[in-house]
Design a protein around this motif. Sequence first.
Motif, PDB file in Angstrom:
ATOM      1  N   LYS A 152       0.886  -1.160   0.000  1.00 57.64           N
ATOM      2  CA  LYS A 152       0.000   0.000   0.000  1.00 57.64           C
ATOM      3  C   LYS A 152       0.929   1.216   0.000  1.00 57.64           C
ATOM      4  CE  LYS A 152      -3.736   2.382   0.379  1.00 57.64           C
ATOM      5  NZ  LYS A 152      -4.348   2.721  -0.873  1.00 57.64           N
ATOM      6  N   VAL A 153       0.932   1.961  -1.098  1.00 56.03           N
ATOM      7  CA  VAL A 153       1.863   3.078  -1.254  1.00 56.03           C
ATOM      8  C   VAL A 153       1.075   4.331  -1.631  1.00 56.03           C
ATOM      9  CG1 VAL A 153       3.924   3.907  -2.461  1.00 56.03           C
ATOM     10  CG2 VAL A 153       3.614   1.453  -2.077  1.00 56.03           C
ATOM     11  N   ASN A 154       1.215   5.395  -0.841  1.00 50.58           N
ATOM     12  CA  ASN A 154       0.543   6.658  -1.150  1.00 50.58           C
ATOM     13  C   ASN A 154       1.281   7.821  -0.507  1.00 50.58           C
ATOM     14  OD1 ASN A 154      -0.395   6.729   1.585  1.00 50.58           O
ATOM     15  ND2 ASN A 154      -2.094   5.421   1.013  1.00 50.58           N
ATOM     16  N   LYS A 155       0.825   9.030  -0.828  1.00 49.95           N
ATOM     17  CA  LYS A 155       1.418  10.215  -0.202  1.00 49.95           C
ATOM     18  C   LYS A 155       1.113  10.163   1.285  1.00 49.95           C
ATOM     19  CE  LYS A 155       2.073  13.232  -3.952  1.00 49.95           C
ATOM     20  NZ  LYS A 155       3.458  13.503  -4.162  1.00 49.95           N
ATOM     21  N   ALA A 156       2.121  10.407   2.092  1.00 49.69           N
ATOM     22  CA  ALA A 156       1.930  10.406   3.543  1.00 49.69           C
ATOM     23  C   ALA A 156       1.100  11.616   3.931  1.00 49.69           C
ATOM     24  CB  ALA A 156       3.281  10.431   4.247  1.00 49.69           C
ATOM     25  N   LYS A 157       0.221  11.415   4.900  1.00 55.05           N
ATOM     26  CA  LYS A 157      -0.601  12.509   5.403  1.00 55.05           C
ATOM     27  C   LYS A 157       0.093  13.126   6.601  1.00 55.05           C
ATOM     28  CE  LYS A 157      -4.909  10.444   3.931  1.00 55.05           C
ATOM     29  NZ  LYS A 157      -4.783   9.060   3.629  1.00 55.05           N
ATOM     30  N   GLU A 158      -0.134  14.413   6.790  1.00 54.10           N
ATOM     31  CA  GLU A 158       0.417  15.083   7.962  1.00 54.10           C
ATOM     32  C   GLU A 158      -0.141  14.427   9.216  1.00 54.10           C
ATOM     33  OE1 GLU A 158       2.596  17.713   8.469  1.00 54.10           O
ATOM     34  OE2 GLU A 158       3.051  17.469   6.350  1.00 54.10           O
ATOM     35  N   ARG A 159       0.690  14.298  10.194  1.00 53.64           N
ATOM     36  CA  ARG A 159       0.266  13.714  11.459  1.00 53.64           C
ATOM     37  C   ARG A 159      -0.683  14.685  12.160  1.00 53.64           C
ATOM     38  NH1 ARG A 159       4.538  11.166  15.640  1.00 53.64           N
ATOM     39  NH2 ARG A 159       3.182   9.475  16.236  1.00 53.64           N
ATOM     40  N   GLU A 160      -1.823  14.162  12.592  1.00 55.05           N
ATOM     41  CA  GLU A 160      -2.784  15.009  13.283  1.00 55.05           C
ATOM     42  C   GLU A 160      -2.332  15.218  14.714  1.00 55.05           C
ATOM     43  OE1 GLU A 160      -6.738  13.524  13.017  1.00 55.05           O
ATOM     44  OE2 GLU A 160      -6.601  13.206  10.863  1.00 55.05           O
ATOM     45  N   SER A 161      -2.461  16.469  15.190  1.00 49.53           N
ATOM     46  CA  SER A 161      -2.100  16.718  16.577  1.00 49.53           C
ATOM     47  C   SER A 161      -3.166  16.116  17.475  1.00 49.53           C
ATOM     48  CB  SER A 161      -1.953  18.213  16.833  1.00 49.53           C
ATOM     49  OG  SER A 161      -3.187  18.852  16.647  1.00 49.53           O
ATOM     50  N   LYS A 162      -2.752  15.695  18.637  1.00 52.87           N
ATOM     51  CA  LYS A 162      -3.679  15.037  19.554  1.00 52.87           C
ATOM     52  C   LYS A 162      -4.183  16.017  20.602  1.00 52.87           C
ATOM     53  CE  LYS A 162      -1.935  10.454  18.947  1.00 52.87           C
ATOM     54  NZ  LYS A 162      -1.445   9.256  19.547  1.00 52.87           N
ATOM     55  N   GLY A 163      -5.452  16.359  20.494  1.00 57.62           N
ATOM     56  CA  GLY A 163      -6.243  17.083  21.472  1.00 57.62           C
ATOM     57  C   GLY A 163      -5.556  18.125  22.328  1.00 57.62           C
ATOM     58  N   GLY A 164      -6.260  18.503  23.365  1.00 58.74           N
ATOM     59  CA  GLY A 164      -5.748  19.485  24.313  1.00 58.74           C
ATOM     60  C   GLY A 164      -5.886  20.894  23.787  1.00 58.74           C
ATOM     61  N   GLY A 165      -5.405  21.828  24.536  1.00 58.15           N
ATOM     62  CA  GLY A 165      -5.358  23.207  24.103  1.00 58.15           C
ATOM     63  C   GLY A 165      -6.694  23.911  24.000  1.00 58.15           C
ATOM     64  N   GLY A 166      -7.776  23.301  24.474  1.00 56.85           N
ATOM     65  CA  GLY A 166      -9.069  23.957  24.501  1.00 56.85           C
ATOM     66  C   GLY A 166      -9.842  23.926  23.199  1.00 56.85           C
ATOM     67  N   PHE A 167      -9.379  23.227  22.187  1.00 54.37           N
ATOM     68  CA  PHE A 167     -10.113  23.159  20.931  1.00 54.37           C
ATOM     69  C   PHE A 167     -11.147  22.057  21.000  1.00 54.37           C
ATOM     70  CE2 PHE A 167      -6.103  25.103  19.728  1.00 54.37           C
ATOM     71  CZ  PHE A 167      -6.566  26.212  19.056  1.00 54.37           C
ATOM     72  N   ASP A 168     -12.320  22.369  20.500  1.00 57.60           N
ATOM     73  CA  ASP A 168     -13.409  21.407  20.495  1.00 57.60           C
ATOM     74  C   ASP A 168     -13.246  20.473  19.304  1.00 57.60           C
ATOM     75  OD1 ASP A 168     -15.843  20.361  21.450  1.00 57.60           O
ATOM     76  OD2 ASP A 168     -16.912  21.473  19.895  1.00 57.60           O
ATOM     77  N   ARG A 169     -13.481  19.207  19.498  1.00 61.19           N
ATOM     78  CA  ARG A 169     -13.269  18.220  18.448  1.00 61.19           C
ATOM     79  C   ARG A 169     -14.335  18.226  17.367  1.00 61.19           C
ATOM     80  NH1 ARG A 169     -12.124  13.354  22.464  1.00 61.19           N
ATOM     81  NH2 ARG A 169     -12.019  14.884  24.077  1.00 61.19           N
ATOM     82  N   GLY A 170     -15.510  18.700  17.663  1.00 60.92           N
ATOM     83  CA  GLY A 170     -16.610  18.569  16.719  1.00 60.92           C
ATOM     84  C   GLY A 170     -16.856  19.774  15.837  1.00 60.92           C
ATOM     85  N   GLY A 171     -16.027  20.779  15.879  1.00 62.32           N
ATOM     86  CA  GLY A 171     -16.228  21.944  15.053  1.00 62.32           C
ATOM     87  C   GLY A 171     -17.257  22.904  15.640  1.00 62.32           C
ATOM     88  N   ARG A 172     -17.732  22.619  16.811  1.00 64.34           N
ATOM     89  CA  ARG A 172     -18.691  23.501  17.482  1.00 64.34           C
ATOM     90  C   ARG A 172     -17.931  24.593  18.220  1.00 64.34           C
ATOM     91  NH1 ARG A 172     -19.815  18.285  18.957  1.00 64.34           N
ATOM     92  NH2 ARG A 172     -18.984  18.677  20.996  1.00 64.34           N
ATOM     93  N   GLY A 173     -18.660  25.561  18.730  1.00 66.57           N
ATOM     94  CA  GLY A 173     -18.051  26.616  19.521  1.00 66.57           C
ATOM     95  C   GLY A 173     -17.465  26.055  20.801  1.00 66.57           C
ATOM     96  N   GLY A 174     -16.802  26.874  21.593  1.00 67.13           N
ATOM     97  CA  GLY A 174     -16.138  26.462  22.842  1.00 67.13           C
ATOM     98  C   GLY A 174     -16.997  25.632  23.770  1.00 67.13           C
ATOM     99  N   GLY A 175     -16.471  25.165  24.845  1.00 69.58           N
ATOM    100  CA  GLY A 175     -17.097  24.200  25.748  1.00 69.58           C
ATOM    101  C   GLY A 175     -18.403  24.609  26.367  1.00 69.58           C
ATOM    102  N   GLY A 176     -18.747  25.857  26.412  1.00 66.20           N
ATOM    103  CA  GLY A 176     -20.011  26.413  26.863  1.00 66.20           C
ATOM    104  C   GLY A 176     -20.809  25.676  27.909  1.00 66.20           C
ATOM    105  N   GLY A 177     -20.316  25.533  29.126  1.00 53.30           N
ATOM    106  CA  GLY A 177     -21.103  24.995  30.209  1.00 53.30           C
ATOM    107  C   GLY A 177     -21.187  23.491  30.260  1.00 53.30           C
ATOM    108  N   ARG A 178     -20.511  22.819  29.423  1.00 53.17           N
ATOM    109  CA  ARG A 178     -20.569  21.367  29.423  1.00 53.17           C
ATOM    110  C   ARG A 178     -19.455  20.854  30.338  1.00 53.17           C
ATOM    111  NH1 ARG A 178     -20.349  17.627  24.075  1.00 53.17           N
ATOM    112  NH2 ARG A 178     -20.803  15.708  25.162  1.00 53.17           N
TER     113      ARG A 178
END
Length: 103
Positions: free
Chosen positions: A73-99
């Motif tokens: 299986k040979v293809n262009k390598a994809k950039e490594r995704e950074s792993k979480g943290g830093g206050g960014f929401d995973r779902g593309g929604r606005g900030g954590g807002g009371g959750r």
Amino acid sequence: MSIYVGNLSYDVSEADLSSVFAEYGAVKRVHLPTDRDTGKVRGFAFVEMDTATQEDAAISTLDGAEWMGRTLKVNKAKERESKGGGGFDRGGRGGGGGRGGRY
């Protein structure tokens, strides 16, 4: 850019990979990750070549090719995704807002 090479034989070496990819141009670097506990090859690698044209030629020819008893299986390598943290929401929604608690 880098090329991802998957489904490799566990007997492969950096020299083996370098010689195969050298048929398509100058190989700048081969990285063959190993398991940190056992030291054995993990079954994939990354290859860097001089030009994108050389990489494209290697990818188009070697993807799906049989080598050392395995179908590559040979293809262009994809950039490594950074792993979480830093206050960014995973779902593309606005900030954590009371959750509270965990996601």
